[in-house]
Design a protein around this motif. Structure first.
Motif, PDB file in Angstrom:
ATOM      1  N   TRP A  80       0.816  -1.217   0.000  1.00 40.46           N
ATOM      2  CA  TRP A  80       0.000   0.000   0.000  1.00 40.46           C
ATOM      3  C   TRP A  80       0.847   1.263   0.000  1.00 40.46           C
ATOM      4  O   TRP A  80       0.411   2.311  -0.455  1.00 40.46           O
ATOM      5  CB  TRP A  80      -0.950  -0.010   1.189  1.00 40.46           C
ATOM      6  CG  TRP A  80      -0.306   0.052   2.554  1.00 40.46           C
ATOM      7  CD1 TRP A  80       0.277  -0.979   3.235  1.00 40.46           C
ATOM      8  CD2 TRP A  80      -0.192   1.201   3.391  1.00 40.46           C
ATOM      9  NE1 TRP A  80       0.743  -0.544   4.447  1.00 40.46           N
ATOM     10  CE2 TRP A  80       0.467   0.790   4.574  1.00 40.46           C
ATOM     11  CE3 TRP A  80      -0.590   2.536   3.264  1.00 40.46           C
ATOM     12  CZ2 TRP A  80       0.748   1.654   5.626  1.00 40.46           C
ATOM     13  CZ3 TRP A  80      -0.315   3.401   4.320  1.00 40.46           C
ATOM     14  CH2 TRP A  80       0.355   2.959   5.476  1.00 40.46           C
ATOM     15  N   GLN A  81       2.079   1.169   0.479  1.00 42.14           N
ATOM     16  CA  GLN A  81       2.943   2.343   0.562  1.00 42.14           C
ATOM     17  C   GLN A  81       3.590   2.710  -0.777  1.00 42.14           C
ATOM     18  O   GLN A  81       4.238   3.752  -0.884  1.00 42.14           O
ATOM     19  CB  GLN A  81       4.017   2.107   1.620  1.00 42.14           C
ATOM     20  CG  GLN A  81       3.442   1.965   3.015  1.00 42.14           C
ATOM     21  CD  GLN A  81       4.474   1.644   4.074  1.00 42.14           C
ATOM     22  OE1 GLN A  81       5.627   1.349   3.763  1.00 42.14           O
ATOM     23  NE2 GLN A  81       4.075   1.692   5.331  1.00 42.14           N
ATOM     24  N   ARG A 109      -7.024   6.312   3.296  1.00 46.78           N
ATOM     25  CA  ARG A 109      -8.372   5.785   3.102  1.00 46.78           C
ATOM     26  C   ARG A 109      -8.307   4.424   2.408  1.00 46.78           C
ATOM     27  O   ARG A 109      -7.248   4.043   1.889  1.00 46.78           O
ATOM     28  CB  ARG A 109      -9.180   6.748   2.235  1.00 46.78           C
ATOM     29  CG  ARG A 109      -9.185   8.200   2.695  1.00 46.78           C
ATOM     30  CD  ARG A 109      -9.602   9.120   1.558  1.00 46.78           C
ATOM     31  NE  ARG A 109      -8.673   9.033   0.426  1.00 46.78           N
ATOM     32  CZ  ARG A 109      -8.882   9.599  -0.764  1.00 46.78           C
ATOM     33  NH1 ARG A 109     -10.001  10.268  -0.985  1.00 46.78           N
ATOM     34  NH2 ARG A 109      -7.988   9.467  -1.738  1.00 46.78           N
ATOM     35  N   PRO A 110      -9.401   3.696   2.360  1.00 42.31           N
ATOM     36  CA  PRO A 110      -9.404   2.445   1.600  1.00 42.31           C
ATOM     37  C   PRO A 110      -8.950   2.631   0.153  1.00 42.31           C
ATOM     38  O   PRO A 110      -8.220   1.783  -0.389  1.00 42.31           O
ATOM     39  CB  PRO A 110     -10.858   1.985   1.685  1.00 42.31           C
ATOM     40  CG  PRO A 110     -11.340   2.536   2.978  1.00 42.31           C
ATOM     41  CD  PRO A 110     -10.669   3.882   3.099  1.00 42.31           C
ATOM     42  N   GLU A 111      -9.363   3.730  -0.483  1.00 40.46           N
ATOM     43  CA  GLU A 111      -8.959   3.939  -1.880  1.00 40.46           C
ATOM     44  C   GLU A 111      -7.462   4.193  -2.026  1.00 40.46           C
ATOM     45  O   GLU A 111      -6.887   3.953  -3.091  1.00 40.46           O
ATOM     46  CB  GLU A 111      -9.763   5.074  -2.528  1.00 40.46           C
ATOM     47  CG  GLU A 111      -9.856   6.343  -1.701  1.00 40.46           C
ATOM     48  CD  GLU A 111     -11.138   6.440  -0.908  1.00 40.46           C
ATOM     49  OE1 GLU A 111     -11.399   5.523  -0.107  1.00 40.46           O
ATOM     50  OE2 GLU A 111     -11.880   7.429  -1.095  1.00 40.46           O
ATOM     51  N   ASP A 112      -6.817   4.672  -0.965  1.00 42.18           N
ATOM     52  CA  ASP A 112      -5.361   4.839  -1.002  1.00 42.18           C
ATOM     53  C   ASP A 112      -4.661   3.485  -0.882  1.00 42.18           C
ATOM     54  O   ASP A 112      -3.628   3.255  -1.524  1.00 42.18           O
ATOM     55  CB  ASP A 112      -4.908   5.780   0.117  1.00 42.18           C
ATOM     56  CG  ASP A 112      -5.583   7.134   0.026  1.00 42.18           C
ATOM     57  OD1 ASP A 112      -5.601   7.707  -1.077  1.00 42.18           O
ATOM     58  OD2 ASP A 112      -6.112   7.618   1.052  1.00 42.18           O
ATOM     59  N   ILE A 113      -5.228   2.600  -0.058  1.00 37.82           N
ATOM     60  CA  ILE A 113      -4.714   1.228   0.019  1.00 37.82           C
ATOM     61  C   ILE A 113      -4.836   0.562  -1.350  1.00 37.82           C
ATOM     62  O   ILE A 113      -3.898  -0.075  -1.845  1.00 37.82           O
ATOM     63  CB  ILE A 113      -5.489   0.412   1.072  1.00 37.82           C
ATOM     64  CG1 ILE A 113      -5.419   1.085   2.441  1.00 37.82           C
ATOM     65  CG2 ILE A 113      -4.974  -1.024   1.117  1.00 37.82           C
ATOM     66  CD1 ILE A 113      -4.055   1.173   3.034  1.00 37.82           C
ATOM     67  N   LEU A 119      -0.673  -0.473  -7.959  1.00 37.14           N
ATOM     68  CA  LEU A 119       0.615  -0.162  -8.578  1.00 37.14           C
ATOM     69  C   LEU A 119       1.661  -1.200  -8.208  1.00 37.14           C
ATOM     70  O   LEU A 119       2.436  -1.666  -9.054  1.00 37.14           O
ATOM     71  CB  LEU A 119       1.073   1.229  -8.152  1.00 37.14           C
ATOM     72  CG  LEU A 119       2.424   1.705  -8.711  1.00 37.14           C
ATOM     73  CD1 LEU A 119       2.411   1.735 -10.229  1.00 37.14           C
ATOM     74  CD2 LEU A 119       2.779   3.073  -8.140  1.00 37.14           C
ATOM     75  N   SER A 120       1.704  -1.581  -6.943  1.00 35.75           N
ATOM     76  CA  SER A 120       2.683  -2.554  -6.482  1.00 35.75           C
ATOM     77  C   SER A 120       2.463  -3.920  -7.118  1.00 35.75           C
ATOM     78  O   SER A 120       3.417  -4.605  -7.511  1.00 35.75           O
ATOM     79  CB  SER A 120       2.623  -2.671  -4.959  1.00 35.75           C
ATOM     80  OG  SER A 120       3.635  -3.521  -4.472  1.00 35.75           O
ATOM     81  N   ARG A 436      -1.753   4.620 -12.972  1.00 37.22           N
ATOM     82  CA  ARG A 436      -1.051   5.877 -12.679  1.00 37.22           C
ATOM     83  C   ARG A 436      -2.030   6.968 -12.253  1.00 37.22           C
ATOM     84  O   ARG A 436      -1.753   7.735 -11.322  1.00 37.22           O
ATOM     85  CB  ARG A 436      -0.268   6.308 -13.915  1.00 37.22           C
ATOM     86  CG  ARG A 436       0.593   7.555 -13.709  1.00 37.22           C
ATOM     87  CD  ARG A 436       1.480   7.772 -14.922  1.00 37.22           C
ATOM     88  NE  ARG A 436       0.706   7.855 -16.145  1.00 37.22           N
ATOM     89  CZ  ARG A 436       1.027   7.247 -17.288  1.00 37.22           C
ATOM     90  NH1 ARG A 436       2.119   6.501 -17.362  1.00 37.22           N
ATOM     91  NH2 ARG A 436       0.274   7.392 -18.362  1.00 37.22           N
ATOM     92  N   ASP A 437      -3.174   7.038 -12.898  1.00 32.33           N
ATOM     93  CA  ASP A 437      -4.174   8.056 -12.556  1.00 32.33           C
ATOM     94  C   ASP A 437      -4.711   7.850 -11.142  1.00 32.33           C
ATOM     95  O   ASP A 437      -4.911   8.816 -10.394  1.00 32.33           O
ATOM     96  CB  ASP A 437      -5.312   8.033 -13.567  1.00 32.33           C
ATOM     97  CG  ASP A 437      -4.892   8.513 -14.945  1.00 32.33           C
ATOM     98  OD1 ASP A 437      -3.805   9.126 -15.055  1.00 32.33           O
ATOM     99  OD2 ASP A 437      -5.632   8.254 -15.918  1.00 32.33           O
ATOM    100  N   LYS A 438      -4.970   6.588 -10.769  1.00 30.42           N
ATOM    101  CA  LYS A 438      -5.473   6.310  -9.421  1.00 30.42           C
ATOM    102  C   LYS A 438      -4.429   6.669  -8.369  1.00 30.42           C
ATOM    103  O   LYS A 438      -4.754   7.219  -7.302  1.00 30.42           O
ATOM    104  CB  LYS A 438      -5.864   4.840  -9.316  1.00 30.42           C
ATOM    105  CG  LYS A 438      -7.090   4.457 -10.148  1.00 30.42           C
ATOM    106  CD  LYS A 438      -7.404   2.987 -10.004  1.00 30.42           C
ATOM    107  CE  LYS A 438      -8.691   2.604 -10.731  1.00 30.42           C
ATOM    108  NZ  LYS A 438      -8.575   2.744 -12.188  1.00 30.42           N
ATOM    109  N   VAL A 439      -3.182   6.374  -8.658  1.00 32.30           N
ATOM    110  CA  VAL A 439      -2.107   6.695  -7.719  1.00 32.30           C
ATOM    111  C   VAL A 439      -1.940   8.207  -7.599  1.00 32.30           C
ATOM    112  O   VAL A 439      -1.759   8.743  -6.499  1.00 32.30           O
ATOM    113  CB  VAL A 439      -0.792   6.026  -8.161  1.00 32.30           C
ATOM    114  CG1 VAL A 439       0.397   6.560  -7.361  1.00 32.30           C
ATOM    115  CG2 VAL A 439      -0.896   4.510  -8.010  1.00 32.30           C
ATOM    116  N   ALA A 440      -2.008   8.906  -8.726  1.00 30.57           N
ATOM    117  CA  ALA A 440      -1.883  10.368  -8.699  1.00 30.57           C
ATOM    118  C   ALA A 440      -2.974  10.993  -7.836  1.00 30.57           C
ATOM    119  O   ALA A 440      -2.711  11.935  -7.064  1.00 30.57           O
ATOM    120  CB  ALA A 440      -1.935  10.928 -10.116  1.00 30.57           C
TER     121      ALA A 440
END
Length: 488
Positions: A80-81, A109-113, A119-120, A436-440
């Motif tokens: 997640w990091q 948040r859950p969406e950040d996890i 990506l990972s 990439r868009d979700k991570v951004a």
């Protein structure tokens, strides 16, 4: 008879695939097979040999001038990091703890996890890591766990969720009805593409409240992964408590295990536990010196891991290289302290390739199905081949070549569970742009929530001034010599 060299769209489900004329590192009793073929049918390795006869319509991959090896296995990655890749590149371990545990862990948040895991997971598959244990210690509620699993559902890799919550008490959340419902909902049926473990640490509290978390894992039939032997954080006291409580079994993986005493290592060895060594992390963050030089003396099997991309890379070639270098460096230092010279390196390139593959499988309890190129095992394979790379020719010592010469740019083909997910260096059906868009979006949220001042301060920790050693030969004007923040 095999067909001509395939195109990506020809990799259809159920169609046999054969890798032809590779240098095959089997990581089993067959050793290295020069000019070897490996036939895959459905999700299984069906045959290994030279000039194999294959079924009509088999798709052929030309693996000449390449190395075919088992998919690599990472036994400890805080996936997640990855959304904050490189943010903590100048951190010490205390700054990592402060940022996530004390200051800003609650921000995510859950969406950040989900974004970090997505990506990972994509990166794992892309770089030849076909199985990854997600040491997911930010799952504050089962909703966070569902977000982690959603990412795994979208990426065709093999994953194990190490469910954890560093902001909660493991003896409470592991026994909660909500967690039990999460397990029943997602893991009630066998699924060798997705596993579950419980991830928590033993702090050394005299009351040993973690015993209830170990009991929960036992009741659920789950393995446990735990940070142990981390300087100043998890000590021999925790190992003693685990041993006396009867919780040290082959189903326990001890992450780092760098600063334990002789009795603790002997207890791990006697109970069949394994250790996940994260050399880049241990070298840089200070958990303790990477423990492979000790583990082999006590007869403890170890695997490799990358820990977290908030600091380091996710490059398993780097993990192998760093581990071999650290082990040999320690051997030299120990010998020099005795006024001796090392005349033979004890840890070999073959050993770290084993750690990166079979060692990982054993740590996850998957040694019967993964970790080697063996008939009947799952077809998780990586072909290293790059005809335009000077570093990929000649291939003389295959193990040393994997460790010291190859890199992620040489990952030509990746197969997971018999499915080709990367071919000729290109992922199949896994575009980066949506990820990439979700991570951004996740990065923007975290950055705006912290505020610009805290964001910058978190990334650039201050250093106390340190006096420079005076040089009696300092007659030369250093002019514009570089001075670090440490000595400024």
């Amino acid at each position: 008879m095999a067909t001509d060299a395939p195109k990506a769209e020809q990799f259809t489900e159920g169609r046999p695939v054969v890798f032809r004329n590779a240098t095959v590192i089997t990581v089993d009793r067959e050793g290295v097979i020069e000019g070897g073929d490996v036939l895959v049918q459905n999700d299984t390795i069906a045959a290994i040999g030279v000039a194999l006869e294959v079924p009509e319509g088999t798709l052929e991959i030309d693996a000449s001038r390449g190395i075919l090896m088992p998919g690599m296995i990472d036994t400890h990655r805080h996936m997640w990091q990855t959304a904050l890749r490189g943010y903590g590149g100048d951190w010490a371990l205390s700054q990592y703890f402060s940022f996530y545990y004390l200051q800003y862990g609650h921000v995510f948040r859950p969406e950040d996890i989900y974004a970090g895991n997505l990506l990972s997971a994509l990166e794992s598959v892309d770089t030849g890591v076909t199985t990854t244990l997600d040491w997911s210690h930010a799952l504050r509620t089962p909703e966070y766990g569902e977000a982690a699993l959603q990412a795994f559902d979208e990426i065709p890799g093999r994953f194990v969720l190490g469910y954890g919550n560093y902001l909660g008490a493991p003896w409470e959340w592991a026994n909660s009805p909500e967690f039990r419902a999460f397990v029943d909902r997602n893991f009630s049926a066998p699924n060798d593409m997705l596993g579950l473990q419980i991830a928590f640490d033993v702090t050394g509290d005299p009351a040993f409240p973690e015993a209830a978390a170990f009991q929960a894992a036992k009741d659920l039939g789950l393995r446990v992964t735990t940070h142990a032997g981390v300087w100043g954080a998890t000590t021999d006291t925790g190992i003693t408590q685990m041993y006396d409580g009867g919780f040290m079994t082959p189903e326990i993986c001890y992450v780092h295990a760098s600063t334990l005493n002789e009795q603790s290592y002997q207890k791990i060895a006697a109970t069949g536990g394994t250790v996940s060594v994260a050399t880049e992390s241990e070298d840089s963050a200070g958990q303790g010196y990477p423990a492979t030089w000790l583990l082999r003396k006590y007869g403890i099997d170890s695997s490799l891991s990358m820990d977290t991309s908030v600091w380091w890379s996710a490059d398993f070639f780097s993990a192998m290289r760093a581990t071999l270098n650290a082990d040999r460096s320690r051997e030299h230092l120990e010998a020099h302290a005795r006024n001796e010279t090392v005349i033979a390196n004890r840890l070999r390139a073959e050993d770290v390739v084993w750690q990166a593959t079979m060692g990982g499988a054993k740590s996850l309890g998957m040694e019967d199905t993964l970790g080697s190129i063996t008939v009947g095992k799952k077809a998780d394979l990586v072909l290293l081949k790059n005809d335009e790379s000077p570093a990929m020719t000649p291939i003389i010592q295959p193990y040393a070549h994997v460790v010291f010469q190859a890199n992620t740019a040489d990952v030509h083909t990746v197969m997971v569970n018999g499915r080709v997910v990367k071919y000729e260096g290109v992922r199949i059906g896994m575009p980066l742009a949506p990820v990439r868009d979700k991570v951004a979006a996740s990065v923007e949220y975290v950055r705006s929530t912290l505020g610009e001042v805290e964001w910058e301060q978190g990334m650039h920790p201050k250093l106390d001034p340190q006096e420079q050693i005076k040089n009696p030969y300092g007659y030369t004007d250093s002019g514009d010599a570089h001075v670090t923040a440490e000595t400024a």
